[in-house]
Scaffold this motif. Structure first.
Motif, PDB file in Angstrom:
ATOM      1  N   ARG A  83      35.853  38.154  38.319  1.00  0.00           N
ATOM      2  CA  ARG A  83      34.582  38.839  38.498  1.00  0.00           C
ATOM      3  C   ARG A  83      33.423  37.930  38.075  1.00  0.00           C
ATOM      4  NH1 ARG A  83      35.516  43.512  36.034  1.00  0.00           N
ATOM      5  NH2 ARG A  83      34.678  42.898  33.997  1.00  0.00           N
ATOM      6  N   PHE A  84      32.386  37.884  38.919  1.00  0.00           N
ATOM      7  CA  PHE A  84      31.184  37.095  38.632  1.00  0.00           C
ATOM      8  C   PHE A  84      30.145  38.012  38.009  1.00  0.00           C
ATOM      9  CE2 PHE A  84      33.440  35.091  42.077  1.00  0.00           C
ATOM     10  CZ  PHE A  84      33.362  33.737  41.801  1.00  0.00           C
ATOM     11  N   GLU A  85      29.687  37.641  36.821  1.00  0.00           N
ATOM     12  CA  GLU A  85      28.709  38.454  36.107  1.00  0.00           C
ATOM     13  C   GLU A  85      27.514  37.591  35.700  1.00  0.00           C
ATOM     14  OE1 GLU A  85      30.516  40.348  32.794  1.00  0.00           O
ATOM     15  OE2 GLU A  85      31.778  41.674  33.995  1.00  0.00           O
ATOM     16  N   SER A 178      25.176  37.552  43.297  1.00  0.00           N
ATOM     17  CA  SER A 178      25.449  38.989  43.287  1.00  0.00           C
ATOM     18  C   SER A 178      26.731  39.266  42.512  1.00  0.00           C
ATOM     19  CB  SER A 178      25.589  39.511  44.720  1.00  0.00           C
ATOM     20  OG  SER A 178      26.659  38.856  45.387  1.00  0.00           O
ATOM     21  N   MET A 179      26.727  40.359  41.743  1.00  0.00           N
ATOM     22  CA  MET A 179      27.909  40.728  40.955  1.00  0.00           C
ATOM     23  C   MET A 179      29.001  41.206  41.896  1.00  0.00           C
ATOM     24  SD  MET A 179      28.227  43.368  37.763  1.00  0.00           S
ATOM     25  CE  MET A 179      29.790  43.639  36.941  1.00  0.00           C
ATOM     26  N   GLN A 180      30.155  40.572  41.831  1.00  0.00           N
ATOM     27  CA  GLN A 180      31.263  40.921  42.722  1.00  0.00           C
ATOM     28  C   GLN A 180      32.580  40.474  42.116  1.00  0.00           C
ATOM     29  OE1 GLN A 180      31.318  38.306  46.359  1.00  0.00           O
ATOM     30  NE2 GLN A 180      29.343  37.616  45.514  1.00  0.00           N
ATOM     31  N   SER A 181      33.671  41.052  42.619  1.00  0.00           N
ATOM     32  CA  SER A 181      35.015  40.718  42.153  1.00  0.00           C
ATOM     33  C   SER A 181      35.850  40.223  43.317  1.00  0.00           C
ATOM     34  CB  SER A 181      35.693  41.938  41.519  1.00  0.00           C
ATOM     35  OG  SER A 181      34.991  42.381  40.381  1.00  0.00           O
ATOM     36  N   VAL A 182      36.693  39.263  43.033  1.00  0.00           N
ATOM     37  CA  VAL A 182      37.628  38.736  44.024  1.00  0.00           C
ATOM     38  C   VAL A 182      39.037  39.113  43.585  1.00  0.00           C
ATOM     39  CG1 VAL A 182      38.547  36.661  45.121  1.00  0.00           C
ATOM     40  CG2 VAL A 182      36.096  36.820  44.606  1.00  0.00           C
ATOM     41  N   ASP A 183      39.710  39.952  44.359  1.00  0.00           N
ATOM     42  CA  ASP A 183      41.065  40.380  44.007  1.00  0.00           C
ATOM     43  C   ASP A 183      42.071  39.254  44.245  1.00  0.00           C
ATOM     44  OD1 ASP A 183      40.318  42.903  43.203  1.00  0.00           O
ATOM     45  OD2 ASP A 183      40.553  43.777  45.208  1.00  0.00           O
TER      46      ASP A 183
END
Length: 534
Positions: A83-85, A178-183
Motif C-alpha cells: 500500500r502506498f501512503e 494517490s493512495m492505493q494498494s496492489v494485491d
C-alpha cells in the motif's frame, strides 16, 4: 596520584563506549513493522534513468480476494498487498520553472513492482540493448512509449510487472501519489522501485511510506518462521530452567558459585526468547513494532551472548573447580566482556531497529567485524585456558576432574567445528543468493546459532550439574604441592594410627634418639604394608 585520578582512564573508556553506542543508535532509521519510510531521499542515476529502491520483501500470496475493501481499510485479513501512503515527489524549483504552467502533464515518476524472478523484464535487455528508458527508435518498433521505463509484460500475467504512474502538473514543484494498494496473488520476493526517465527531474526527492502486508499479518515473509521458532525456543529454555531449578533446590547445600552463573545464563536465555517472540507477535498483529520491547530484547540478547562467552571462559580457566578465584585476571575479563557487550549491542541495534528489508546490504560490515574479531579472541583464550587447566589436572592426577574437562573440551571442539562449517555455509548462502530469492529458508541462518548456543548450555548443565558428591567440584589451592582428594584415600582408623606413630616419633626426637626415629618410621612403613596385605 589520588584514588580519584586512578579511576579516570576507566571512566574515560566508559564515556567513549557510551558515546559510540549513542552515535550508532541515532544513526538508525527507526521504522514500524513492514512500513518503509522515505524521508526526502534522492534518486540515483543508472544508465539513462534515475531510480530509488523503495523496499524489498518476501510476500505470500493472498488467501482471499476482496475487491470491495477500500484501500484505506487496514483490518482486512487474508490479503497480501503493498500500500502506498502519502508518497510525495518534490522536484527542484529550476526544473519546475522550465515547464509550461498550462500543460496538464509535464513529467512522470513511475512506481514499478516486480517479482525477483521477473527482474530481467525491466529494461531493454530482452531487446538486446542497455537502455532502461524507451527512446524514439524503440517506440517506432512498438516495444514501448517514449519517456517510459521499458517493461516486458508477463504473458501468463499481463498486469505484471506492475507500473503505477504519477504525473507532475504544469510547473508545480510537488505531486502526491494517490493512495492505493496492489494485491499480491503470487508468493515471491518483491522489489519496489521508483523511477523516472526525464533528465529535467534530476534532483527530485521522495518522501512518504509504503506498507507491506502478508496474509496473516504485517511481519515480513523472512521473519514469519522466526516467530514460531522463538516460541519453541522459549519453551525449550523453560524446560531446561525447570530441570536445572529442581536439581538446584534438591542439592542446594552442595551449590558452588559457578552454579549461580549457569542459572543466570539460563534465565537470560529464557527472557531473551520470550521477548523476541512477544516482539514478533505484536509486530505481526498490529503492524507497529513495540520499540521498548525490541530494545529490551536486543539488550538481553547482547547481555546473554556476553555472559555465555564469559561463562565458557571462566569454566575453561577452572573457576570453581580447579581454583577458588580468578585473581588479578578478573579485571581483564570484565573489560573484555564489556567491550564485547557494547560491540554486540551496536550490531543488534542496527539489525533490529534499522530499516526492515529482506534485502541484505553491506552497510553493517563495520559493526560485524569487531564482533567477529572479539569472538575469535574468545575462542583462542578459551582453548588456551582449557589447555592450561588440563595440564594442571594431569600433573595433580585429579582423574575425575580431568575426565570432566576432557568431555567439556570435546564438546566445545565440536561446537567450534560446527560454527566454522556453518559460517562457511552462511557465506556461500549469501554469495549465491544476492537477491534473497531463497528468503523462505533464510530463517535457518539465525536459528542455527540459537540452537547451537542452547545445545552447548545443555552440555554445561549436564557436566556441571549440582552433585551429591561435594568433592567433585572442590577447588584446589594454587600452591603447587597439594594432594587432590582423588589421589589418596585413608580410613579413619588409618589416619588415627598414623597420627599416633608420628606423635611417638616427635617425642623420641626430642630425647635425641635419631637412630630410634629411623627405626620407628621403618616400623610405620611395615605396619602400613601389613595393613595393605590384610
Amino acid at each position: 596520584m589520588t584514588g580519584e585520578d586512578t579511576h579516570f582512564p576507566a571512566k574515560l573508556q566508559l564515556g567513549f563506549f557510551l558515546g559510540f553506542l549513542l552515535i550508532v543508535f541515532n544513526s538508525i532509521v527507526q521504522v514500524e513493522s513492514s512500513i518503509h519510510e522515505y524521508r526526502n531521499e534522492g534518486f540515483i542515476p543508472q544508465s539513462d534513468a534515475f531510480f530509488f529502491h523503495g523496499g524489498s520483501e518476501g510476500l505470500f500470496a493472498s488467501k482471499v480476494v476482496d475487491q470491495a475493501s477500500s484501500p484505506e481499510n487496514k483490518g482486512y485479513k487474508g490479503r497480501s498487498f503493498i500500500r502506498f501512503e502519502s508518497v510525495t515527489f518534490v522536484r527542484t524549483k529550476e526544473s519546475a520553472e522550465k515547464q509550461n504552467a498550462m500543460q496538464q502533464y509535464t513529467s512522470a515518476v513511475e512506481a514499478i513492482i516486480v517479482e525477483v524472478k521477473d527482474r530481467g523484464r525491466i529494461g531493454g535487455s530482452y531487446l538486446k540493448t542497455d537502455a532502461i528508458c524507451c527512446n524514439t527508435s524503440l517506440a517506432k518498433e512498438g516495444h514501448c512509449k517514449v519517456g517510459e521505463v521499458i517493461i516486458q509484460k508477463n504473458l501468463d500475467n499481463p498486469e505484471w510487472p506492475k507500473r503505477i504512474k504519477t504525473f507532475f502538473e504544469g510547473n508545480s514543484e510537488e505531486v502526491k501519489m494517490s493512495m492505493q494498494s496492489v494485491d499480491i496473488d503470487s508468493t515471491g520476493m518483491y522489489y519496489l522501485y521508483f523511477m523516472f526517465c526525464d533528465p529535467s527531474l534530476k534532483g527530485t526527492t521522495i518522501s512518504g511510506r509504503t506498507v507491506w502486508k502478508n496474509p496473516d499479518g504485517y511481519l515480513p515473509g523472512k521473519m514469519i518462521p522466526l516467530m514460531t521458532f522463538y516460541g519453541f525456543m522459549s519453551l525449550a529454555y523453560l524446560v531446561l530452567g525447570l530441570g536445572w531449578l529442581l536439581r538446584f533446590v534438591q542439592l542446594w547445600r552442595d551449590i558452588i558459585q559457578l552454579h549461580y552463573h549457569i542459572t543466570a545464563v539460563i534465565a537470560l536465555g529464557m527472557l531473551e526468547m520470550a521477548l523476541w517472540y512477544f516482539d514478533y507477535s505484536n509486530l505481526n498483529s498490529t503492524g507497529v513494532r513495540p520499540m521498548g520491547v525490541t530494545l529490551w530484547a536486543v539488550t538481553f540478547t547482547a547481555v546473554k551472548k556476553t555472559l555465555s562467552r564469559l561463562l565458557l571462559l571462566v569454566v575453561s580457566m577452572g573457576y570453581g573447580v580447579v581454583k577458588p578465584t580468578l585473581g588479578a585476571i578478573t579485571s581483564k575479563i570484565l573489560i573484555f566482556g564489556a567491550t564485547y557487550f557494547l560491540a554486540c549491542e551496536a550490531l543488534e541495534l542496527y539489525e533490529h531497529l534499522g530499516n526492515i528489508n529482506d534485502f541484505s546490504g553491506k552497510t553493517k560490515l563495520v559493526l560485524v567485524l569487531p564482533v567477529v574479531f572479539l569472538d575469535t579472541c574468545f575462542i583462542l583464550w578459551i582453548f588456551s585456558s582449557l589447555s592450561s587447566t588440563l595440564e594442571k589436572l594431569q600433573i595433580r592426577r585429579s582423574m575425575a576432574k580431568l575426565e570432566l574437562y576432557r568431555k567439556f573440551t570435546n564438546s566445545l571442539a565440536i561446537v567450534v567445528v560446527l560454527s566454522i562449517a556453518w559460517i562457511g555455509y552462511e557465506l556461500y548462502f549469501n554469495a549465491t543468493d544476492p537477491l534473497s530469492e531463497l528468503w523462505r529458508i533464510a530463517w535457518i541462518i539465525p536459528a542455527f546459532w540459537a540452537v547451537l548456543a542452547y545445545s552447548l548450555l545443555v552440555v554445561i548443565c549436564i557436566l556441571w550439574a549440582p552433585s551429591r558428591n561435594p568433592t567433585r567440584y572442590t577447588n584446589l589451592e594454587e600452591t603447587g604441592n597439594e594432594t587432590d582428594e582423588e589421589g589418596v584415600s585413608l580410613t579413619s582408623s588409618g589416619v588415627k594410627v598414623a597420627g599416633d606413630m608420628v606423635a611417638k616419633v616427635e617425642r623420641k626426637e626430642r630425647k635425641g634418639g635419631s637412630s630410634t626415629t629411623d627405626h620407628v618410621f621403618v616400623g610405620v612403613g611395615e605396619d602400613v604394608e601389613e595393613d595393605k596385605r590384610e
